[in-house]
Design a protein around this motif. Structure first.
Motif, PDB file in Angstrom:
ATOM      1  N   SER A 153      70.954 -37.717 -51.070  1.00 47.37           N
ATOM      2  CA  SER A 153      72.356 -37.003 -51.156  1.00 47.37           C
ATOM      3  C   SER A 153      73.209 -38.024 -51.932  1.00 47.37           C
ATOM      4  CB  SER A 153      73.001 -36.792 -49.747  1.00 47.37           C
ATOM      5  OG  SER A 153      73.063 -37.988 -48.786  1.00 47.37           O
ATOM      6  N   TYR A 154      74.339 -37.417 -52.629  1.00 46.73           N
ATOM      7  CA  TYR A 154      75.047 -38.576 -53.016  1.00 46.73           C
ATOM      8  C   TYR A 154      76.003 -39.236 -52.164  1.00 46.73           C
ATOM      9  CZ  TYR A 154      74.063 -35.791 -57.623  1.00 46.73           C
ATOM     10  OH  TYR A 154      73.411 -35.337 -58.640  1.00 46.73           O
ATOM     11  N   SER A 155      75.998 -40.493 -52.698  1.00 45.69           N
ATOM     12  CA  SER A 155      76.968 -41.469 -51.837  1.00 45.69           C
ATOM     13  C   SER A 155      77.376 -42.639 -52.611  1.00 45.69           C
ATOM     14  CB  SER A 155      76.080 -41.760 -50.307  1.00 45.69           C
ATOM     15  OG  SER A 155      75.201 -42.754 -51.047  1.00 45.69           O
ATOM     16  N   THR A 156      78.477 -43.189 -52.149  1.00 51.86           N
ATOM     17  CA  THR A 156      79.018 -44.311 -53.172  1.00 51.86           C
ATOM     18  C   THR A 156      78.391 -45.837 -52.687  1.00 51.86           C
ATOM     19  OG1 THR A 156      80.787 -44.617 -51.631  1.00 51.86           O
ATOM     20  CG2 THR A 156      81.147 -43.283 -53.581  1.00 51.86           C
ATOM     21  N   ALA A 157      77.549 -45.601 -51.741  1.00 46.54           N
ATOM     22  CA  ALA A 157      76.710 -46.690 -51.134  1.00 46.54           C
ATOM     23  C   ALA A 157      75.638 -46.508 -50.206  1.00 46.54           C
ATOM     24  CB  ALA A 157      77.665 -47.651 -50.146  1.00 46.54           C
ATOM     25  N   PRO A 158      74.611 -47.426 -50.176  1.00 47.67           N
ATOM     26  CA  PRO A 158      73.498 -47.017 -49.210  1.00 47.67           C
ATOM     27  C   PRO A 158      73.766 -46.533 -47.644  1.00 47.67           C
ATOM     28  CG  PRO A 158      73.144 -48.938 -50.337  1.00 47.67           C
ATOM     29  CD  PRO A 158      74.563 -48.645 -50.615  1.00 47.67           C
ATOM     30  N   ILE A 159      73.075 -45.573 -47.086  1.00 39.16           N
ATOM     31  CA  ILE A 159      73.394 -45.241 -46.042  1.00 39.16           C
ATOM     32  C   ILE A 159      72.470 -45.771 -44.757  1.00 39.16           C
ATOM     33  CG2 ILE A 159      73.820 -42.959 -44.584  1.00 39.16           C
ATOM     34  CD1 ILE A 159      74.088 -41.455 -47.110  1.00 39.16           C
ATOM     35  N   PRO A 160      72.892 -46.698 -44.125  1.00 35.32           N
ATOM     36  CA  PRO A 160      71.949 -47.476 -43.124  1.00 35.32           C
ATOM     37  C   PRO A 160      71.738 -46.533 -42.010  1.00 35.32           C
ATOM     38  CG  PRO A 160      74.323 -48.076 -42.802  1.00 35.32           C
ATOM     39  CD  PRO A 160      74.411 -47.361 -43.903  1.00 35.32           C
ATOM     40  N   LYS A 202      67.327 -27.613 -48.210  1.00 33.79           N
ATOM     41  CA  LYS A 202      67.868 -28.275 -49.276  1.00 33.79           C
ATOM     42  C   LYS A 202      69.184 -28.705 -49.114  1.00 33.79           C
ATOM     43  CE  LYS A 202      65.083 -25.932 -52.835  1.00 33.79           C
ATOM     44  NZ  LYS A 202      64.967 -24.661 -54.093  1.00 33.79           N
ATOM     45  N   ALA A 203      69.842 -27.717 -48.235  1.00 36.84           N
ATOM     46  CA  ALA A 203      71.292 -28.189 -48.062  1.00 36.84           C
ATOM     47  C   ALA A 203      71.433 -29.181 -46.968  1.00 36.84           C
ATOM     48  CB  ALA A 203      72.048 -26.858 -47.460  1.00 36.84           C
ATOM     49  N   MET A 204      70.374 -29.355 -46.213  1.00 35.66           N
ATOM     50  CA  MET A 204      70.417 -30.389 -45.066  1.00 35.66           C
ATOM     51  C   MET A 204      69.686 -31.901 -45.437  1.00 35.66           C
ATOM     52  SD  MET A 204      69.295 -27.695 -42.270  1.00 35.66           S
ATOM     53  CE  MET A 204      69.012 -28.866 -40.866  1.00 35.66           C
ATOM     54  N   GLN A 205      69.054 -31.717 -46.591  1.00 36.64           N
ATOM     55  CA  GLN A 205      68.175 -32.969 -46.857  1.00 36.64           C
ATOM     56  C   GLN A 205      69.186 -34.441 -47.091  1.00 36.64           C
ATOM     57  OE1 GLN A 205      66.006 -32.342 -50.227  1.00 36.64           O
ATOM     58  NE2 GLN A 205      67.821 -32.220 -51.786  1.00 36.64           N
ATOM     59  N   GLY A 206      68.651 -35.446 -46.814  1.00 33.68           N
ATOM     60  CA  GLY A 206      69.085 -36.660 -46.946  1.00 33.68           C
ATOM     61  C   GLY A 206      70.649 -37.138 -46.200  1.00 33.68           C
ATOM     62  N   VAL A 207      70.865 -36.356 -45.161  1.00 27.86           N
ATOM     63  CA  VAL A 207      72.185 -36.517 -44.494  1.00 27.86           C
ATOM     64  C   VAL A 207      71.954 -36.738 -42.879  1.00 27.86           C
ATOM     65  CG1 VAL A 207      74.543 -35.406 -43.804  1.00 27.86           C
ATOM     66  CG2 VAL A 207      73.343 -34.843 -46.012  1.00 27.86           C
ATOM     67  N   VAL A 208      72.815 -37.608 -42.342  1.00 23.81           N
ATOM     68  CA  VAL A 208      72.634 -38.120 -41.122  1.00 23.81           C
ATOM     69  C   VAL A 208      73.135 -37.228 -40.369  1.00 23.81           C
ATOM     70  CG1 VAL A 208      73.083 -39.930 -39.410  1.00 23.81           C
ATOM     71  CG2 VAL A 208      72.507 -40.368 -41.672  1.00 23.81           C
ATOM     72  N   PHE A 209      72.494 -36.712 -39.312  1.00 27.18           N
ATOM     73  CA  PHE A 209      72.988 -35.776 -38.196  1.00 27.18           C
ATOM     74  C   PHE A 209      73.724 -36.412 -37.194  1.00 27.18           C
ATOM     75  CE2 PHE A 209      69.396 -32.131 -39.075  1.00 27.18           C
ATOM     76  CZ  PHE A 209      70.317 -31.846 -40.255  1.00 27.18           C
TER      77      PHE A 209
END
Length: 255
Positions: free
Chosen positions: A60-67, A187-194
């Motif tokens: 997913s698009y982000s401005t920094a790595p998502i830990p 696809k809408a849910m991928q790469g995002v922390v729940f």
């Protein structure tokens, strides 16, 4: 040389049902004769997820790595995410209820009533019956009395007959909801922390396609207990008309 960059293809069946061809023919004929005034619903429970700061597939698009945690241990989870889907074949619309308890027959029946009370009764005011396509296992297992009992209660509550058609074992991938709704939700849910249930609801609500798919989402965090046995005597079989060829997979429930 015929080489391409390929993904693994899930095409090898893990088993075979002797009722497969005959049941598919029944489903094909029923879908073909249903009028536009009759809702045809494909239902299923999507893959269960976990709440918390845990790794999930995708980008997913982000401005920094998502830990996230470096391990996916169960005790790090903050809850369960159980998305139950309803796909309307006529209208190309999806309806998802996000649960946090268990996938039970009661959970499925409540979600179907939510669909009918908020959408179905308005979209199909002249409906005399409803066709439901579902898998043969899980909360809508064709062998369990609990599912039939819940469908009997639902039919009486909404006042129309319900035709149930279970896809044979090892054939669930042909259930329309899999390739018309769930693949797009993924696809809408991928790469995002729940991080919480509202995040999950927001992500799923954004699901759309070029062909006009719309998705309606709600939270159903009611507690559904498992292990509750339903006796055969609790099921009013006088209101169930079974198909003569494959009675355990196709039947009509009277309102």
């Amino acid at each position: 040389m015929g080489f391409k960059y390929r993904k693994l293809s899930k095409t090898l069946a893990t088993g075979h049902s002797i009722y497969r061809d005959a049941q598919f023919q029944i489903i094909f004929e029923l879908v073909g004769i249903m009028s536009l005034n009759t809702p045809i619903l494909s239902i299923d429970c999507k893959k269960k997820e976990r709440l918390g700061n845990l790794y999930r597939e995708g980008k997913s698009y982000s401005t920094a790595p998502i830990p996230v945690f470096d391990h996916d241990y169960h005790y790090l989870s903050e809850g369960r995410v159980i998305p139950h889907g309803i796909y309307d074949l006529h209208r190309n619309e999806g309806y998802l209820s996000i649960g946090g308890s268990s996938e039970t027959a009661g959970f499925i029946a409540d979600n179907l009533f939510w669909w009918w009370d908020n959408f179905g009764i308005h979209n199909y005011p002249d409906a005399k019956l409803m066709l439901i396509l579902c898998d043969a296992g899980g909360g809508n297992d064709h062998r369990h009395h609990a599912f039939k009992k819940q469908m009997l209660s639902l039919a009486r509550k909404i006042g129309i007959d319900i035709i149930i058609c279970h896809y044979p074992p090892y054939s669930s991938k042909w259930n329309p909801i899999e390739h018309r709704l769930f693949c797009h939700v993924n696809k809408a849910m991928q790469g995002v922390v729940f991080s919480d249930y509202n995040i999950v609801k927001e992500l799923i609500s954004k699901t759309s396609t070029d062909t006009g798919l719309k998705v309606h989402v709600r939270l159903n965090l009611k507690e559904y207990k498992t292990g509750i046995k339903t006796d055969k005597k609790e099921v009013d079989y006088n209101r169930i008309q079974f198909n003569k060829k494959i009675p355990h997979l196709s039947y009509r429930i009277a309102a």
